[in-house]
Enzyme design. Structure first.
Site, PDB file in Angstrom:
ATOM      1  N   HIS A 171       0.806  -1.221   0.000  1.00 41.02           N
ATOM      2  CA  HIS A 171       0.000   0.000   0.000  1.00 41.02           C
ATOM      3  C   HIS A 171       0.837   1.269   0.000  1.00 41.02           C
ATOM      4  CE1 HIS A 171       0.346  -0.368   4.546  1.00 41.02           C
ATOM      5  NE2 HIS A 171       0.559   0.928   4.409  1.00 41.02           N
ATOM      6  N   GLU A 234      -3.895   3.536   1.757  1.00 44.39           N
ATOM      7  CA  GLU A 234      -4.179   3.750   3.175  1.00 44.39           C
ATOM      8  C   GLU A 234      -4.385   5.240   3.410  1.00 44.39           C
ATOM      9  OE1 GLU A 234      -2.084   3.506   7.622  1.00 44.39           O
ATOM     10  OE2 GLU A 234      -1.037   2.693   5.866  1.00 44.39           O
ATOM     11  N   HIS A 261       2.209  11.511  -7.031  1.00 40.74           N
ATOM     12  CA  HIS A 261       0.826  11.134  -7.295  1.00 40.74           C
ATOM     13  C   HIS A 261       0.624   9.636  -7.118  1.00 40.74           C
ATOM     14  CE1 HIS A 261       2.797  10.749 -11.351  1.00 40.74           C
ATOM     15  NE2 HIS A 261       2.174   9.576 -11.312  1.00 40.74           N
ATOM     16  N   GLU A 307      -3.306  10.359 -11.189  1.00 43.46           N
ATOM     17  CA  GLU A 307      -3.130  10.191 -12.631  1.00 43.46           C
ATOM     18  C   GLU A 307      -4.101   9.118 -13.134  1.00 43.46           C
ATOM     19  OE1 GLU A 307       0.475   9.481 -15.874  1.00 43.46           O
ATOM     20  OE2 GLU A 307       0.745   8.804 -13.805  1.00 43.46           O
TER      21      GLU A 307
END
Length: 321
Positions: A171, A234, A261, A307
């Site tokens: 994550h 998260e 990003h 994105e």
């Protein structure tokens, strides 16, 4: 023209780095493999895409746009030779917002020892503090890399071997001001599913883990089930920030720079962007803006960039990827 959010994937997270040779070597030590590279000499930057690609890996041998759990490293030419160049890792002011990436491993004690033996530092070792089931390694730019176990920590005590081929890029963590606004955005607009919630009232914060599960996947809200996933997001919410009108997290794209990003690959880029338009999202860049007509950037409630790219397995696009 339609789009199906169940086919979306949290494809990658982007970090700016000072020296790509050092950064790539670090992540390769963690078992990642470079799956793509893009160089833009006219614009003086290069992109390195790393992911887990062993035969055991979830996305083994897939096209990079059809994966979850990619790390994109962005290098601006010459930064490696600038003694004053420094990345903001997102965990101190100014520039607090992004928190860390996270790798899940087979045997956490052995995995952390292997990292330490290679000479890499730690923000937090397993033995530090009260939580002895997580560690935070430091990459060459001092980004925090959380290390978690795919099995309960007591089951791997005393195990001396670790197989990097079983590791997963689990994550990416970002801090959010308003948990309700962010959860609504990522579920209703981006189509993610809330997989697990961890409440810490004594410490004044909650954690929310979101992702794109397949329709056949059974969602079980426990740590080991989410630790065996890739491509999760998260969200960390500190109680009370939503009540402060002047409170704002840093998205990493203004000075001081660091995190850039997250990226979502979609089944139909034009249809997805049309749906986002209907949802009245805030845009950093529409498909029609600028020279690059194959990417768009949506802004989340905290101004983090998301994105949007085409999953090339699901539909061939105008990109030559």
């Amino acid at each position: 023209m339609a789009t199906d959010t169940s086919k979306y994937k949290l494809n990658h997270s982007m970090l700016r780095v000072k020296d790509p040779k050092k950064s790539v070597a670090f992540y390769e030590h963690l078992g990642m493999k470079q799956v793509n590279q893009m160089d833009y000499p006219d614009n003086k930057f290069g992109l390195y895409f790393l992911a887990y690609d062993s035969p055991k890996s979830i996305s083994h041998s897939k096209h990079w746009t059809d994966r979850e759990g990619i790390l994109e490293l962005t290098h601006n030419y010459g930064s490696e030779n600038d003694p004053d160049f420094k990345i903001a890792n997102g965990n101190s002011e100014p520039g607090k917002g992004f928190g860390h990436t996270c790798i899940s491993v087979d045997n956490i004690q052995a995995a952390c020892q292997r990292i330490e033996d290679a000479g890499y530092g730690f923000q937090k070792k397993l033995s530090d503090g009260k939580m002895h089931d997580i560690a935070f390694a430091l990459d060459p730019d001092e980004y925090w890399v959380e290390i978690i176990g795919q099995k309960p920590v007591n089951e791997t005590e005393g195990v001396r071997e670790t197989d990097t081929g079983s590791y997963k890029f689990n994550h990416t963590m970002i801090r959010v001001k308003d948990n309700s606004a962010s959860l609504s955005f990522y579920q209703e607009v981006m189509g993610m599913t809330l997989l697990r919630t961890v409440e810490n009232p004594n410490s004044g914060f909650n954690l929310y883990f979101l992702g794109y599960p397949s329709s056949s996947e059974k969602i079980t809200p426990n740590k080991e089930s989410t630790a065996n996933r890739e491509g999760l997001l998260e969200l960390t919410w500190n109680y009370g920030t939503e009540k402060d009108e002047n409170f704002k997290y840093h998205n990493g794209n203004s000075e001081p720079q660091g995190f850039g990003h997250i990226c979502i690959s979609v089944d139909d880029l034009d249809a997805a962007c049309s749906r986002f338009e209907d949802q009245k999202v805030s845009w950093k860049k529409r498909l029609t803006d600028g020279r690059m007509k194959n990417v768009a950037f949506v802004l989340d409630p905290d101004g983090y960039w998301i994105e949007i790219v085409q999953n090339e397995k699901l539909k061939k696009s105008r990109s030559n990827w």
